[in-house]
Design a protein around this motif. Structure first.
Motif, PDB file in Angstrom:
ATOM      1  N   ASN A 190     -21.031 -97.440  93.433  1.00 22.60           N
ATOM      2  CA  ASN A 190     -21.784 -96.740  92.400  1.00 22.60           C
ATOM      3  C   ASN A 190     -21.215 -97.046  91.019  1.00 22.60           C
ATOM      4  OD1 ASN A 190     -23.592 -95.336  94.176  1.00 22.60           O
ATOM      5  ND2 ASN A 190     -21.873 -94.003  94.746  1.00 22.60           N
ATOM      6  N   THR A 191     -22.036 -96.825  89.996  1.00 16.09           N
ATOM      7  CA  THR A 191     -21.619 -97.035  88.616  1.00 16.09           C
ATOM      8  C   THR A 191     -22.029 -95.821  87.786  1.00 16.09           C
ATOM      9  OG1 THR A 191     -23.689 -98.186  88.097  1.00 16.09           O
ATOM     10  CG2 THR A 191     -21.816 -99.542  88.789  1.00 16.09           C
ATOM     11  N   GLY A 192     -21.681 -95.842  86.501  1.00 15.93           N
ATOM     12  CA  GLY A 192     -22.048 -94.760  85.603  1.00 15.93           C
ATOM     13  C   GLY A 192     -20.904 -93.795  85.387  1.00 15.93           C
ATOM     14  N   ALA A 193     -21.112 -92.873  84.435  1.00 14.02           N
ATOM     15  CA  ALA A 193     -20.058 -91.932  84.053  1.00 14.02           C
ATOM     16  C   ALA A 193     -19.627 -91.029  85.195  1.00 14.02           C
ATOM     17  CB  ALA A 193     -20.544 -91.082  82.874  1.00 14.02           C
ATOM     18  N   GLY A 194     -20.519 -90.793  86.164  1.00 12.79           N
ATOM     19  CA  GLY A 194     -20.185 -89.921  87.280  1.00 12.79           C
ATOM     20  C   GLY A 194     -19.656 -90.633  88.497  1.00 12.79           C
ATOM     21  N   ALA A 195     -19.528 -91.956  88.434  1.00 14.61           N
ATOM     22  CA  ALA A 195     -18.959 -92.690  89.563  1.00 14.61           C
ATOM     23  C   ALA A 195     -17.497 -92.287  89.749  1.00 14.61           C
ATOM     24  CB  ALA A 195     -19.075 -94.188  89.330  1.00 14.61           C
ATOM     25  N   SER A 196     -17.004 -92.433  90.956  1.00 20.94           N
ATOM     26  CA  SER A 196     -15.653 -91.983  91.275  1.00 20.94           C
ATOM     27  C   SER A 196     -14.599 -92.704  90.441  1.00 20.94           C
ATOM     28  CB  SER A 196     -15.366 -92.214  92.758  1.00 20.94           C
ATOM     29  OG  SER A 196     -14.022 -91.885  93.059  1.00 20.94           O
ATOM     30  N   THR A 197     -13.632 -91.922  89.977  1.00 20.61           N
ATOM     31  CA  THR A 197     -12.477 -92.492  89.295  1.00 20.61           C
ATOM     32  C   THR A 197     -11.259 -92.505  90.210  1.00 20.61           C
ATOM     33  OG1 THR A 197     -11.933 -90.305  88.369  1.00 20.61           O
ATOM     34  CG2 THR A 197     -13.317 -91.769  87.035  1.00 20.61           C
ATOM     35  N   GLY A 198     -11.501 -92.230  91.494  1.00 19.40           N
ATOM     36  CA  GLY A 198     -10.417 -92.348  92.457  1.00 19.40           C
ATOM     37  C   GLY A 198      -9.861 -91.047  92.980  1.00 19.40           C
ATOM     38  N   THR A 199     -10.536 -89.921  92.769  1.00 17.07           N
ATOM     39  CA  THR A 199     -10.046 -88.667  93.307  1.00 17.07           C
ATOM     40  C   THR A 199     -10.155 -88.677  94.832  1.00 17.07           C
ATOM     41  OG1 THR A 199     -12.215 -87.627  93.078  1.00 17.07           O
ATOM     42  CG2 THR A 199     -10.682 -87.371  91.256  1.00 17.07           C
ATOM     43  N   GLY A 200      -9.272 -87.937  95.477  1.00 18.45           N
ATOM     44  CA  GLY A 200      -9.165 -87.981  96.928  1.00 18.45           C
ATOM     45  C   GLY A 200     -10.360 -87.435  97.671  1.00 18.45           C
ATOM     46  N   ASP A 201     -11.186 -86.626  97.001  1.00 22.10           N
ATOM     47  CA  ASP A 201     -12.350 -86.065  97.697  1.00 22.10           C
ATOM     48  C   ASP A 201     -13.636 -86.794  97.329  1.00 22.10           C
ATOM     49  OD1 ASP A 201     -12.322 -85.110  95.138  1.00 22.10           O
ATOM     50  OD2 ASP A 201     -12.563 -82.998  95.673  1.00 22.10           O
ATOM     51  N   ARG A 202     -13.516 -88.077  96.979  1.00 25.64           N
ATOM     52  CA  ARG A 202     -14.677 -88.952  96.781  1.00 25.64           C
ATOM     53  C   ARG A 202     -14.523 -90.153  97.722  1.00 25.64           C
ATOM     54  NH1 ARG A 202     -17.275 -88.373  91.548  1.00 25.64           N
ATOM     55  NH2 ARG A 202     -18.679 -90.030  92.272  1.00 25.64           N
ATOM     56  N   PRO A 203     -14.675 -89.966  99.033  1.00 26.74           N
ATOM     57  CA  PRO A 203     -14.455 -91.073  99.977  1.00 26.74           C
ATOM     58  C   PRO A 203     -15.370 -92.256  99.674  1.00 26.74           C
ATOM     59  CG  PRO A 203     -14.648 -88.978 101.141  1.00 26.74           C
ATOM     60  CD  PRO A 203     -15.030 -88.715  99.730  1.00 26.74           C
ATOM     61  N   GLN A 204     -14.783 -93.448  99.682  1.00 26.64           N
ATOM     62  CA  GLN A 204     -15.522 -94.676  99.411  1.00 26.64           C
ATOM     63  C   GLN A 204     -15.647 -95.497 100.696  1.00 26.64           C
ATOM     64  OE1 GLN A 204     -16.764 -95.308  96.069  1.00 26.64           O
ATOM     65  NE2 GLN A 204     -16.171 -93.147  96.058  1.00 26.64           N
ATOM     66  N   MET A 205     -16.833 -96.011 100.953  1.00 24.08           N
ATOM     67  CA  MET A 205     -17.087 -96.828 102.136  1.00 24.08           C
ATOM     68  C   MET A 205     -16.663 -98.269 101.846  1.00 24.08           C
ATOM     69  SD  MET A 205     -20.721 -97.277 104.190  1.00 24.08           S
ATOM     70  CE  MET A 205     -20.670 -95.651 104.963  1.00 24.08           C
ATOM     71  N   SER A 206     -16.117 -98.924 102.837  1.00 23.01           N
ATOM     72  CA  SER A 206     -15.728-100.322 102.673  1.00 23.01           C
ATOM     73  C   SER A 206     -16.959-101.211 102.705  1.00 23.01           C
ATOM     74  CB  SER A 206     -14.773-100.735 103.788  1.00 23.01           C
ATOM     75  OG  SER A 206     -15.464-100.779 105.039  1.00 23.01           O
ATOM     76  N   ALA A 207     -16.830-102.411 102.137  1.00 23.32           N
ATOM     77  CA  ALA A 207     -17.948-103.354 102.124  1.00 23.32           C
ATOM     78  C   ALA A 207     -18.362-103.744 103.533  1.00 23.32           C
ATOM     79  CB  ALA A 207     -17.570-104.579 101.313  1.00 23.32           C
ATOM     80  N   SER A 208     -17.403-103.906 104.419  1.00 24.98           N
ATOM     81  CA  SER A 208     -17.734-104.301 105.792  1.00 24.98           C
ATOM     82  C   SER A 208     -18.506-103.208 106.509  1.00 24.98           C
ATOM     83  CB  SER A 208     -16.458-104.649 106.561  1.00 24.98           C
ATOM     84  OG  SER A 208     -15.571-103.544 106.590  1.00 24.98           O
ATOM     85  N   THR A 209     -18.148-101.955 106.281  1.00 29.43           N
ATOM     86  CA  THR A 209     -18.888-100.844 106.891  1.00 29.43           C
ATOM     87  C   THR A 209     -20.250-100.686 106.246  1.00 29.43           C
ATOM     88  OG1 THR A 209     -16.828 -99.693 107.411  1.00 29.43           O
ATOM     89  CG2 THR A 209     -18.829 -98.376 107.400  1.00 29.43           C
ATOM     90  N   ALA A 210     -20.305-100.868 104.921  1.00 28.32           N
ATOM     91  CA  ALA A 210     -21.566-100.700 104.196  1.00 28.32           C
ATOM     92  C   ALA A 210     -22.641-101.659 104.671  1.00 28.32           C
ATOM     93  CB  ALA A 210     -21.336-100.872 102.695  1.00 28.32           C
TER      94      ALA A 210
END
Length: 332
Positions: free
Chosen positions: A293-313
């Motif tokens: 995701n992009t934009g001002a609300g995209a995650s800046t790395g906080t622990g409760d914003r889980p990010q999916m890996s490219a391989s899983t995506a």
């Protein structure tokens, strides 16, 4: 706002609402029907046109405001309802009923139980506002497509619900507009919201609500996908959650799944607390992730914003969400 753990008690029995007869209408055997409030079409109400439709019928609706609920029963599989102009704001189906008095299904401005239906080029809205669940669209049939539509409400605008258990229905929403404040995209269906603007209304609070409330059955890998879309305010910065975990009726097997991917997130989205607990269930019991995701609300790395890996995506695309066992692929 009504307590979240009791607010949808009417869902399990909602399908019973269609046992009431539809509005009577004269027979109309053709596969094309025109609705015009001014009498220049075959019918003056959308409901009358639905009653006359058969599989394959295309109902074209001329500009105007159409009051009251439109029910599309399961027996009306394969019909299309479309606005005549291609501008969704020209044709408005509007209601003002809350769940608190009409029940979940009764509150829905459009209640669609039919499979293989397409609705495009119009607006579905519930103007009730704050204080109760009040649906614009209750989607309860499989392989439904919504293109160039507006769904407007406040609490629980758009519901995808296939009943209790692991059976799952599918809906595809493309190049549309959805607005609300509280849990306004929710349910247990496999739902893809693609290239759509999602607007969170401002409640004037430090908590300006939640976009999703998924109740995906634990046996289903796919729930709600928001992809290539724009999430916007005007809520204050970091006051809106991406969603919360809805265990419908307290069901322990409602392990919601939501992925927000390749979308533009406005600054109204929370950094900490982007995913929220609900009715005593931790958001960590559900399957909430983001990807690219992009934009001002995209995650800046906080622990409760889980990010999916490219391989899983690669296995969480719109096509994968909607394929089911029959390979359905309406994706544009």
């Amino acid at each position: 706002m009504s307590p979240s753990h009791v607010r949808r008690a009417g869902l399990v029995a909602a399908a019973a609402a269609l046992t009431a007869p539809l509005l009577s209408a004269p027979a109309f055997a053709a596969t094309a029907i025109t609705v015009a409030a001014d009498g220049s079409g075959n019918y003056t109400t959308i409901q009358a046109a639905v009653a006359a439709a058969t599989t394959g019928t295309v109902i074209t609706v001329k500009p105007g405001i159409y009051q009251g609920q439109v029910q599309i029963p399961a027996s009306k599989s394969g019909i299309t309802i479309q606005g005549s102009t291609g501008t969704s704001g020209d044709i408005v189906i509007t209601g003002n009923k809350p769940q608190s008095t009409a029940g979940t299904a009764g509150s829905a401005t459009v209640y669609n139980l039919a499979a293989n239906t397409t609705i495009k080029g119009l607006t579905m809205q519930n103007t009730y506002g704050e204080g109760s669940q009040a649906l614009a669209l209750y989607a309860a049939g499989d392989r439904q497509t919504y293109r160039n539509v507006q769904m407007k409400g406040y609490q629980d605008t758009f519901l995808s619900w296939g009943g209790t258990g692991s059976s799952q229905i599918r809906q595809y929403v493309y190049k549309s507009y959805i607005e609300g404040a509280v849990d306004f995209i929710y349910g247990n269906g496999a739902v893809v919201i693609d290239s759509t603007t999602i607007k969170s209304l401002d409640r004037g609070s430090s908590n300006n609500g939640y976009i999703t409330a998924a109740a995906t059955h634990s046996s289903n890998p796919y729930g709600i996908l928001i992809t290539r879309s724009t999430l916007q305010g005007p809520s204050a910065a970091q006051t809106v959650a991406l969603g919360r975990c809805w265990h419908a009726g307290g069901a322990a097997d409602a392990i919601g799944q939501v992925l927000v991917r390749e979308s533009i997130l406005g600054g109204h989205i929370r950094q900490a607390g982007a995913w929220q607990d609900m009715s005593g269930f931790s958001w960590k019991t559900c399957r909430f992730t983001e990807y690219a995701n992009t934009g001002a609300g995209a995650s800046t790395g906080t622990g409760d914003r889980p990010q999916m890996s490219a391989s899983t995506a690669a296995n969480y695309t719109a096509q994968k969400y909607l394929a089911g066992s029959d390979g359905w692929n309406p994706v544009q």
